[in-house]
Design an enzyme around this catalytic site. Sequence first.
Site, mmCIF file in Angstrom:
data_model
loop_
_atom_site.group_PDB
_atom_site.id
_atom_site.type_symbol
_atom_site.label_atom_id
_atom_site.label_comp_id
_atom_site.label_asym_id
_atom_site.label_seq_id
_atom_site.Cartn_x
_atom_site.Cartn_y
_atom_site.Cartn_z
ATOM 1 N N LYS A 1 32.029 47.838 29.400
ATOM 2 C CA LYS A 1 30.861 47.031 29.758
ATOM 3 C C LYS A 1 29.780 47.222 28.705
ATOM 4 O O LYS A 1 29.786 48.205 27.972
ATOM 5 C CB LYS A 1 30.302 47.499 31.117
ATOM 6 C CG LYS A 1 31.115 47.074 32.321
ATOM 7 C CD LYS A 1 30.452 47.584 33.590
ATOM 8 C CE LYS A 1 31.256 47.228 34.819
ATOM 9 N NZ LYS A 1 31.339 45.790 35.100
ATOM 10 N N ARG B 1 40.257 44.720 41.875
ATOM 11 C CA ARG B 1 41.363 43.983 42.494
ATOM 12 C C ARG B 1 42.698 44.712 42.319
ATOM 13 O O ARG B 1 43.608 44.567 43.130
ATOM 14 C CB ARG B 1 41.411 42.553 41.921
ATOM 15 C CG ARG B 1 41.671 42.482 40.450
ATOM 16 C CD ARG B 1 41.260 41.149 39.834
ATOM 17 N NE ARG B 1 39.802 41.047 39.664
ATOM 18 C CZ ARG B 1 39.190 39.989 39.159
ATOM 19 N NH1 ARG B 1 39.891 38.931 38.777
ATOM 20 N NH2 ARG B 1 37.877 39.978 39.017
#
Length: 496
Positions: free
Chosen positions: A271, A345
């Site tokens: 990130k 996920r």
Amino acid sequence: MIELKYIDVKKEKLKVLIIPVCEDKDIFEDDIISPLIAKAKEIKEFKGKKDEELIFYGYPGINAERIIFKGIGENDKISTEVLRSFAGGVVKKNIKNKFSEVYIEVPTQNLTKIQKDELLESLMEGAYLGNYIFDGYKQKKDNDKIPLKKICFIANIDTIAQYAYLPDKIKTICDGTFLARNWVNIPSNLKKPEQFTQSIIDIAEKENIKATVFSGKILEQKGFGGIVAVASGSVCEPSMVILEYMPEKAKKTIALIGKGVTFDSGGISLKSQSGLEDMKIDMAGAAASAAAIFTASKLKLNANVISIIPIVENMPSGTATRPGDVIKSYDGKTVEILNTDAEGRLILMDAMSYAVQIYKPDILIDIATLTGSCMAALGTKIAGLFSLDDELASKIIKAGERTNELCWRLPLPDFYKDQLKSEIADIKNVSDDKYGGAITAALFLLEFVGDTKWAHLDIAGPASTKKDESYYSFGGTGFGVRLFIKFIEDFISEIS
Ligand code: BES
Ligand code: ZN
Ligand code: ZN
């Protein structure tokens, strides 16, 4: 700490007496309080408009040192949330003013449009939640940040008899919310996967909840490829915690799956710097699902509840998963990982397939700080809700409206499924399209629930707050805990 009592304010010596004042109607049918409000309204600066405040000191005939009148606005705009926020606000203000106890007058039933039980519930809940302070790492405690020792609601004898059970119930639900808030607020260096796992197990033991933990090599052996892949860049051992609350007479089973990423650096798909520190909250779903099952057990709710919590740290390193890697999920599907920052996920898919295979739940709900995209769409106060089941979706929305944990339903269109087609594996973990990320994340999860009735809550926005506002404090909000309890209660009353 939270009490419901009848008190004669002419006789009893109180330091702080608080009276909520409605702008356009007297919401008290009370020989003492109604004249006091009329007196307060004679002062031209005070009308009872929302958040207005007026204080009487040493008012003749009343034994309270100060009477604080607090405006709550027009009668037809008074909602449970207005009351929660009023109560949270006055508690916060009195903490700041260094008082240790407050007495709050409860409006007379039927003088607002709010139902009897909800009137008391929302006042108590707002007050209790507003009394939360997280300063565990300060050596010197600020003395204007000491929680109130006593919050007493004053009501008539009949109300007290009817709702004697309520203070304990509200305490239990709010303590569950605090547990989730605390976990979220702990920094990532102090809640490494092993520590977070242990902390959950310790509480499970105390609460007599069955806890099973798969960790390290066992996860590999059992085929939890997603959890292992996400954890592979970290020196910390991942785990999957399974909590079971199965009361004897319960007939139906609800599974709550929570994303437990103790820190999300993004992995090799690192990130950017801005907001990276916020990624300590990436286990807020795990916190909500664990706190909810503990609360359900304390309240002795008559439904089976299973919480399944995959716990990992997502870090870049020489052993980390690379973009382009292909892994195998617990249910056997191969997944091409194109972005290691879409890690939530991957751990959820394993936990959800496991829940479906082993427990065959009647309802499966996952809760996760899953996408920035959901936050961009709905802001920081609304969760994204995804489900193919209209009835389940509307029940979750309704439960959330009652606790003010708002959920907005977003679609799961078939025609976006193509975006997750991989050239070399069964599915890929991200779409090439930079838009609609919350939807494609939910569509990814849909692949792992089979025929089970399922809903997904994306809480990236409401899991935490940057503001000390109404009954919230800077940091974790505990979003989901109160909603789950309400949902389970509704679910039970429907089937019984
Ligand atoms: N943990 C983040 C989502 C998030 C963002 C939570 C902001 C709380 C606040 C999640 O793992 C993530 O990084 N999602 C990516 C997915 C993308 C790579 C497809 C995102 O939303 O940008
Ligand atoms: Zn991520
Ligand atoms: Zn994440």
